[in-house]
Design a protein around this motif. Structure first.
Motif, PDB file in Angstrom:
ATOM      1  N   THR A 180       0.849  -1.191   0.000  1.00 58.41           N
ATOM      2  CA  THR A 180       0.000   0.000   0.000  1.00 58.41           C
ATOM      3  C   THR A 180       0.885   1.242   0.000  1.00 58.41           C
ATOM      4  N   HIS A 181       0.703   2.093  -1.027  1.00 59.81           N
ATOM      5  CA  HIS A 181       1.472   3.336  -1.141  1.00 59.81           C
ATOM      6  C   HIS A 181       0.571   4.511  -0.774  1.00 59.81           C
ATOM      7  N   ILE A 182       1.194   5.599  -0.336  1.00 56.72           N
ATOM      8  CA  ILE A 182       0.421   6.783   0.049  1.00 56.72           C
ATOM      9  C   ILE A 182       0.882   7.969  -0.795  1.00 56.72           C
ATOM     10  N   VAL A 183      -0.099   8.604  -1.464  1.00 57.30           N
ATOM     11  CA  VAL A 183       0.185   9.722  -2.371  1.00 57.30           C
ATOM     12  C   VAL A 183      -0.360  11.009  -1.753  1.00 57.30           C
ATOM     13  N   TYR A 193       5.942   6.724   2.324  1.00 58.78           N
ATOM     14  CA  TYR A 193       5.392   5.783   3.320  1.00 58.78           C
ATOM     15  C   TYR A 193       4.771   4.607   2.561  1.00 58.78           C
ATOM     16  N   VAL A 194       5.312   3.414   2.758  1.00 56.26           N
ATOM     17  CA  VAL A 194       4.775   2.213   2.101  1.00 56.26           C
ATOM     18  C   VAL A 194       4.461   1.171   3.165  1.00 56.26           C
ATOM     19  N   ILE A 195       3.260   0.591   3.101  1.00 54.25           N
ATOM     20  CA  ILE A 195       2.917  -0.524   4.000  1.00 54.25           C
ATOM     21  C   ILE A 195       3.192  -1.798   3.209  1.00 54.25           C
ATOM     22  N   MET A 196       4.328  -2.442   3.500  1.00 54.45           N
ATOM     23  CA  MET A 196       4.719  -3.659   2.762  1.00 54.45           C
ATOM     24  C   MET A 196       3.871  -4.835   3.244  1.00 54.45           C
ATOM     25  N   TRP A 197       3.544  -5.711   2.306  1.00 54.41           N
ATOM     26  CA  TRP A 197       2.654  -6.835   2.645  1.00 54.41           C
ATOM     27  C   TRP A 197       3.244  -7.733   3.737  1.00 54.41           C
ATOM     28  N   ASN A 198       4.578  -7.945   3.705  1.00 53.64           N
ATOM     29  CA  ASN A 198       5.175  -8.865   4.687  1.00 53.64           C
ATOM     30  C   ASN A 198       5.249  -8.255   6.089  1.00 53.64           C
ATOM     31  N   LYS A 199       5.161  -6.903   6.171  1.00 50.55           N
ATOM     32  CA  LYS A 199       5.090  -6.262   7.495  1.00 50.55           C
ATOM     33  C   LYS A 199       3.647  -6.273   8.013  1.00 50.55           C
ATOM     34  N   ALA A 200       2.701  -6.202   7.061  1.00 48.48           N
ATOM     35  CA  ALA A 200       1.292  -6.128   7.460  1.00 48.48           C
ATOM     36  C   ALA A 200       0.788  -7.466   8.002  1.00 48.48           C
ATOM     37  N   ILE A 201       1.172  -8.576   7.336  1.00 49.63           N
ATOM     38  CA  ILE A 201       0.694  -9.882   7.829  1.00 49.63           C
ATOM     39  C   ILE A 201       1.681 -10.409   8.862  1.00 49.63           C
ATOM     40  N   GLU A 202       1.272 -11.432   9.590  1.00 50.90           N
ATOM     41  CA  GLU A 202       2.129 -11.977  10.657  1.00 50.90           C
ATOM     42  C   GLU A 202       3.380 -12.627  10.066  1.00 50.90           C
ATOM     43  N   LEU A 203       4.473 -12.505  10.792  1.00 47.48           N
ATOM     44  CA  LEU A 203       5.743 -13.042  10.297  1.00 47.48           C
ATOM     45  C   LEU A 203       5.688 -14.557  10.170  1.00 47.48           C
ATOM     46  N   GLY A 232      -8.326 -13.468   1.937  1.00 48.90           N
ATOM     47  CA  GLY A 232      -9.159 -13.522   3.138  1.00 48.90           C
ATOM     48  C   GLY A 232      -8.506 -12.900   4.362  1.00 48.90           C
ATOM     49  N   THR A 233      -7.331 -12.308   4.201  1.00 47.04           N
ATOM     50  CA  THR A 233      -6.641 -11.661   5.321  1.00 47.04           C
ATOM     51  C   THR A 233      -7.097 -10.205   5.436  1.00 47.04           C
ATOM     52  N   ILE A 234      -7.355  -9.768   6.679  1.00 45.88           N
ATOM     53  CA  ILE A 234      -7.709  -8.368   6.943  1.00 45.88           C
ATOM     54  C   ILE A 234      -6.733  -7.825   7.978  1.00 45.88           C
ATOM     55  N   VAL A 235      -6.158  -6.654   7.686  1.00 47.87           N
ATOM     56  CA  VAL A 235      -5.201  -6.039   8.604  1.00 47.87           C
ATOM     57  C   VAL A 235      -5.698  -4.638   8.962  1.00 47.87           C
ATOM     58  N   PHE A 236      -5.718  -4.342  10.268  1.00 53.35           N
ATOM     59  CA  PHE A 236      -6.085  -3.005  10.747  1.00 53.35           C
ATOM     60  C   PHE A 236      -4.786  -2.310  11.128  1.00 53.35           C
ATOM     61  N   TRP A 237      -4.333  -1.381  10.289  1.00 61.01           N
ATOM     62  CA  TRP A 237      -2.986  -0.813  10.403  1.00 61.01           C
ATOM     63  C   TRP A 237      -3.016   0.563  11.062  1.00 61.01           C
ATOM     64  N   ASP A 238      -2.119   0.754  12.037  1.00 61.15           N
ATOM     65  CA  ASP A 238      -1.979   2.063  12.681  1.00 61.15           C
ATOM     66  C   ASP A 238      -0.912   2.852  11.915  1.00 61.15           C
ATOM     67  N   LEU A 239      -1.348   3.943  11.247  1.00 62.32           N
ATOM     68  CA  LEU A 239      -0.427   4.711  10.407  1.00 62.32           C
ATOM     69  C   LEU A 239       0.625   5.450  11.229  1.00 62.32           C
ATOM     70  N   ARG A 240       0.272   5.840  12.475  1.00 67.55           N
ATOM     71  CA  ARG A 240       1.223   6.610  13.297  1.00 67.55           C
ATOM     72  C   ARG A 240       2.336   5.717  13.835  1.00 67.55           C
ATOM     73  N   SER A 241       1.944   4.592  14.434  1.00 63.28           N
ATOM     74  CA  SER A 241       2.966   3.713  15.036  1.00 63.28           C
ATOM     75  C   SER A 241       3.564   2.731  14.018  1.00 63.28           C
ATOM     76  N   LYS A 242       3.035   2.738  12.793  1.00 63.62           N
ATOM     77  CA  LYS A 242       3.531   1.882  11.707  1.00 63.62           C
ATOM     78  C   LYS A 242       3.529   0.398  12.071  1.00 63.62           C
ATOM     79  N   ARG A 243       2.399  -0.040  12.647  1.00 54.94           N
ATOM     80  CA  ARG A 243       2.267  -1.469  12.961  1.00 54.94           C
ATOM     81  C   ARG A 243       0.802  -1.875  12.888  1.00 54.94           C
TER      82      ARG A 243
END
Length: 611
Positions: A180-183, A193-203, A232-243
């Protein structure tokens, strides 16, 4: 192009036209305008000296003024709930912007790439388009002709989904790789700021979650982003803490996600025809799973799966149950079911069957703010060949009468005629006769897409366009004020007897698919006599009547004789009056159902079935 004095052009026009006649040139609007300059004409009877014509073809050019009909191959839909304007994107890279009747704008991407998604900058007069060539464009709508302000091309990743929150300056762009990129919407450059898929899902999860199919900010907190992945994966991402605040998994592919306005729950639609409702406090499993069109099994097993629910919208109301609206999700055991939109309101389920496949739909709500009760009042449904708006405020969900001329090609257009400077009483007369045959049962509310401003030109005069169609229908349209309004529909097929089943099997190979298709039309607006020639070699002459009358239709058979020499040695310049040498033209109706043959000497006998 040479510079010239416009007054001299007007003088030249009045001088070159005979005194007392009105000139109907082509100009603004859908057709032309007459020029009546004041102060130069002189008395009607005085002789005038001949003025040398100074106008040349360099002073004129033909330009497209307006485009009517339904957008070809539509792919995307967007609505500005404040300005109340609608945008439709197409596979050919075109965008149509529609507002109140008369507000209709067409723009085209230079690349010609298909439009994947459209997003309005709500109440800011701007629109973002995402195209199949992985480019984003920002359109400025605050000028007479919309134009692209900025463009941004993705080179290494394919765009799959975009989201622009209300009053936000950040555009979220999901890709096929799951990132996910932010424009920044103002500068239209990537923020970094990029939310990489491998950071978003569990390691611990090694498998790729698939492309991003959904992005939305939480109605409670715009600093939190909900990302839906295809598997089928859903991630609720905190943009401030980047997690990731939470992660949820479901064993069916996700097609779309919709929030409850309080921001504590969200609903997902899946590939097995199910809807799942999730609570942020307990993301381990959905607290409600339903298959709305699935048959309940007797032994208490899970209902059988259905077709995918491609999109769901979850809209809340202050004084009633929420609306859940979705497309698709029908059971597999009914293969001939038409494409449909399902509206669930409380325990009531209404299925609206459509004539064409659903491309997209949007629920129109009273508020643009995602954290308020949504109060939905209508649903705009974009079909492959139609645009329908459903009224949600009435329990039987009637549709609104569409004021746009979208049904021009309801049956393919086979010929057209254009008439300018018609008698002024003609349009009201045609309209009043046509109004008697209008469909009933429409919503009594005003058309909800009511945005934009539209000024009538001062130089409007009666213009009529007539279209002939493949099914034998003829439509009269008022084209005076740029918009096209249907005045009257005439069905020429009514004149002929319906062929009985089993009749005419011998001539089945010769009979055309559209035996009533209109080939030529002639009309005299003064006498109101109308003449139609059809593909099955007939001519019908109509006389206008304000009231319905029952009359005997006279029929006359005309056999056309043609010279043999004309057929054997045609001149290269001249065209024969009829393309088919064996054409026959019975005027009005030939009551016999038999096949008549007209043959020219020396040519092969050919037969045209006579209606």
């Amino acid at each position: 192009m040479k510079k010239f004095n416009f007054r001299k052009v007007l003088d030249g026009l009045t001088a070159s036209s005979p005194v007392g006649s009105s000139g109907g040139g082509s100009g603004s609007g859908a057709g032309g305008g007459s020029v009546h300059p004041g102060g130069t004409a002189g008395a009607a009877g005085t002789p005038r000296e001949e003025i040398q014509e100074t106008l040349t073809s360099d002073y004129f050019q033909i330009c497209k003024t307006v485009r009517h009909g339904f957008p070809y191959l539509p792919t995307a839909l967007a609505f500005d709930p404040v300005q109340k304007i609608l945008a439709i994107g197409t596979r050919t890279g075109a965008i149509r912007i529609l507002g109140r009747p008369g507000v209709d704008c067409y723009c085209q991407h230079e690349s010609g790439a298909a439009v994947l998604q459209l997003q309005f900058l709500i109440n800011e007069g701007a629109l973002v388009s995402a195209c199949a060539d992985d480019a984003l464009h920002l359109w400025n709508l605050r000028q007479k002709r919309p134009a692209v302000l900025h463009s941004l091309k993705f080179n290494r990743e394919r765009i799959t989904y975009c989201h622009l929150p209300f009053q936000s300056k950040w555009l979220y762009v999901g890709t096929e790789r799951g990132n996910t990129h932010i424009v920044n919407i103002e500068s239209f450059i990537l923020s970094g700021y990029v939310i990489m898929w491998n950071k978003a899902i569990e390691l611990s999860t090694k498998t790729h979650p698939g492309p991003v199919v959904h992005l939305s900010d939480s109605p409670r907190d715009e600093g939190k982003l909900l990302i839906g992945y295809e598997n089928g994966t859903i991630v609720f991402w905190d943009l401030r803490s980047k997690r990731a605040d939470l992660r949820a998994y479901y064993d069916e592919a996700i097609h779309s996600v919709a929030w409850h306005h309080e921001g504590k729950q969200f609903m997902c639609s899946h590939s097995d025809g199910s809807l799942t409702l999730w609570n942020l406090k307990s993301p381990n499993r959905p607290f409600q799973t339903t298959i709305p069109h699935g048959k309940v099994q007797r032994d208490g097993k899970k209902p059988e799966s259905c077709k995918p629910i491609l999109k769901v919208e979850y809209k809340t109301c202050k004084n009633s149950e929420p609306f859940v609206i979705f497309s698709g999700g029908l059971s597999y055991d009914k293969p001939c079911r038409r494409p449909s939109l399902t509206i669930m309101h409380g325990k009531a389920i209404t299925v609206l069957e459509m004539d064409h496949p659903i491309v997209d739909f949007l629920t129109l709500c009273e508020t643009p703010y995602p954290n308020e009760f949504q109060e939905p009042y209508a649903v705009v449904v974009l079909l492959e060949k139609d645009l329908i708006v459903v009224d949600l405020t009435q329990s039987n969900f009637p549709i609104f009468e569409n004021p746009y001329p979208i049904d021009i090609h309801e049956s393919p257009v086979t010929c057209t005629e254009y008439f300018a400077d018609c008698p002024p009483d003609l349009i009201p007369v045609l309209y009043s006769v046509g109004a008697k045959h209008k469909k009933q049962g429409y919503s009594n509310k005003e058309w909800p897409i009511s945005g934009g401003a539209w000024n009538l030109g001062a130089q409007t005069y009666p213009e009529i366009i007539i279209t002939g169609h493949a099914d034998g229908s003829v439509k009269f349209w008022d084209a005076s004020a740029i918009t096209l309004q249907m005045l009257y529909k005439l069905k020429t097929s009514k004149v002929f007897e319906k062929q009985k089943v089993g009749e005419g099997k011998a001539t089945a190979e010769i009979v055309e698919e559209d035996p009533f298709a209109v080939q030529m039309m002639y009309w005299c607006p003064e006498s109101r006599i109308f003449c139609v020639a059809g593909v099955s070699a007939y001519v019908i002459v109509y006389k206008f009547s304000k009231h319905e009358v029952n009359t005997e239709i006279a029929s006359l058979e005309v056999r056309l004789q043609c010279e043999v020499e004309d057929i054997i040695t045609p001149e290269p310049e001249t065209n024969p009056p009829f393309p088919d040498a064996s054409s026959q033209l019975p005027s009005l109706k030939s009551l016999s159902g038999s096949t008549n043959t007209v043959a020219c000497e020396g040519t092969m006998k050919d037969s045209i079935p006579c209606l």
